[in-house]
Design a protein around this motif. Structure first.
Motif, PDB file in Angstrom:
ATOM      1  N   ILE A  38       2.361  -8.735 -11.746  1.00  0.00           N
ATOM      2  CA  ILE A  38       2.960  -8.131 -12.941  1.00  0.00           C
ATOM      3  C   ILE A  38       3.539  -6.757 -12.619  1.00  0.00           C
ATOM      4  N   VAL A  39       2.767  -5.939 -11.893  1.00  0.00           N
ATOM      5  CA  VAL A  39       3.234  -4.602 -11.532  1.00  0.00           C
ATOM      6  C   VAL A  39       4.454  -4.690 -10.618  1.00  0.00           C
ATOM      7  N   GLY A  40       4.427  -5.627  -9.670  1.00  0.00           N
ATOM      8  CA  GLY A  40       5.559  -5.787  -8.768  1.00  0.00           C
ATOM      9  C   GLY A  40       6.828  -6.179  -9.499  1.00  0.00           C
ATOM     10  N   VAL A  41       6.715  -7.112 -10.439  1.00  0.00           N
ATOM     11  CA  VAL A  41       7.890  -7.538 -11.211  1.00  0.00           C
ATOM     12  C   VAL A  41       8.398  -6.396 -12.088  1.00  0.00           C
ATOM     13  N   ALA A  42       7.470  -5.641 -12.700  1.00  0.00           N
ATOM     14  CA  ALA A  42       7.876  -4.513 -13.542  1.00  0.00           C
ATOM     15  C   ALA A  42       8.585  -3.443 -12.713  1.00  0.00           C
ATOM     16  N   ALA A 167      10.738  -3.511  -2.137  1.00  0.00           N
ATOM     17  CA  ALA A 167       9.347  -3.130  -1.875  1.00  0.00           C
ATOM     18  C   ALA A 167       8.446  -3.518  -3.043  1.00  0.00           C
ATOM     19  N   TRP A 168       8.909  -3.267  -4.265  1.00  0.00           N
ATOM     20  CA  TRP A 168       8.101  -3.605  -5.440  1.00  0.00           C
ATOM     21  C   TRP A 168       7.867  -5.105  -5.539  1.00  0.00           C
ATOM     22  N   VAL A 169       8.907  -5.905  -5.312  1.00  0.00           N
ATOM     23  CA  VAL A 169       8.785  -7.342  -5.545  1.00  0.00           C
ATOM     24  C   VAL A 169       8.139  -8.068  -4.366  1.00  0.00           C
TER      25      VAL A 169
END
Length: 209
Positions: A38-42, A167-169
């Motif tokens: 969830i954090v990565g997608v956000a 990096a996030w995803v």
């Protein structure tokens, strides 16, 4: 005559509630994985929004006209943007402080951004070698807007936002998978070891009759 019979003990059933660590830790591992996704997608969505946002313009001209902007030593390559046309580089030029006229060349990459009725296109670029007051001069239709911005800064922002989005995803969910998976694997291994130990403790010794 006595007959000896070997008795085989049947292992008893160990209630799952007695095993340690508790099954709650499976939920902890799964929660870590879910939260990381969830954090990565956000984070990816935020960086993608920045990536697709309009650049910072230092001057704008609507239709035929001119606009003055100041260039300092940190200013890099100047990018020309047009809305809604994509041939604006042939309609604009820059007058340097020395009076020299600079024509725009083709940009180093393609870029397009839409917002409401505006459809911006990166259509030209020129390297500025002088500092001070420059003048953007454009000759276009009344419904056309031209704008210029620091292409060096915009290019660096584009690259950093793109790397940040990746990096996030990729990295954040991967870290969550590694941590959450490790918690669940360790929990399973320790519960299995505890199960075997309890079976060994509760299995009656072999007897004879």
């Amino acid at each position: 005559m006595a007959t000896h019979v070997r008795a085989h003990a049947v292992p008893g059933r160990i209630p799952a509630a007695e095993l340690r660590p508790r099954r709650l830790w499976y939920g902890v591992g799964a929660a870590v994985l879910a939260v990381s996704v969830i954090v990565g997608v956000a984070g990816f969505a935020v960086m993608l929004t920045r990536l697709l946002a309009a650049p910072d313009f230092v001057a704008e001209v609507r239709g035929p006209g001119e606009a003055v902007f100041t260039v300092d030593e940190d200013f890099g390559e100047l990018g020309l943007y047009g809305s809604p046309v994509d041939w604006a580089k042939a309609s604009c030029s820059v007058i340097a402080p020395s009076g020299r006229e600079l024509d725009f060349d083709f940009p180093p990459y393609r870029w397009n951004w839409e917002s409401g009725t505006e459809n911006w296109n990166l259509t030209g670029a020129v390297v500025l070698t002088e500092t001070g007051r420059h003048t953007l001069v454009c000759d276009g239709g009344d419904d056309t807007v031209y704008a210029v911005g620091d292409l060096g800064a915009d290019g660096e922002g584009f690259t950093s936002n793109l790397l940040g989005a990746l990096a996030w995803v990729v990295l954040v969910p991967s870290a969550g998978l590694a941590l959450g998976g490790a918690v669940m694997l360790v929990t399973g291994a320790r519960r299995n070891a505890h199960h075997r130990r309890l079976l060994a403790e509760r299995t009656p010794p072999l007897g004879h009759t």
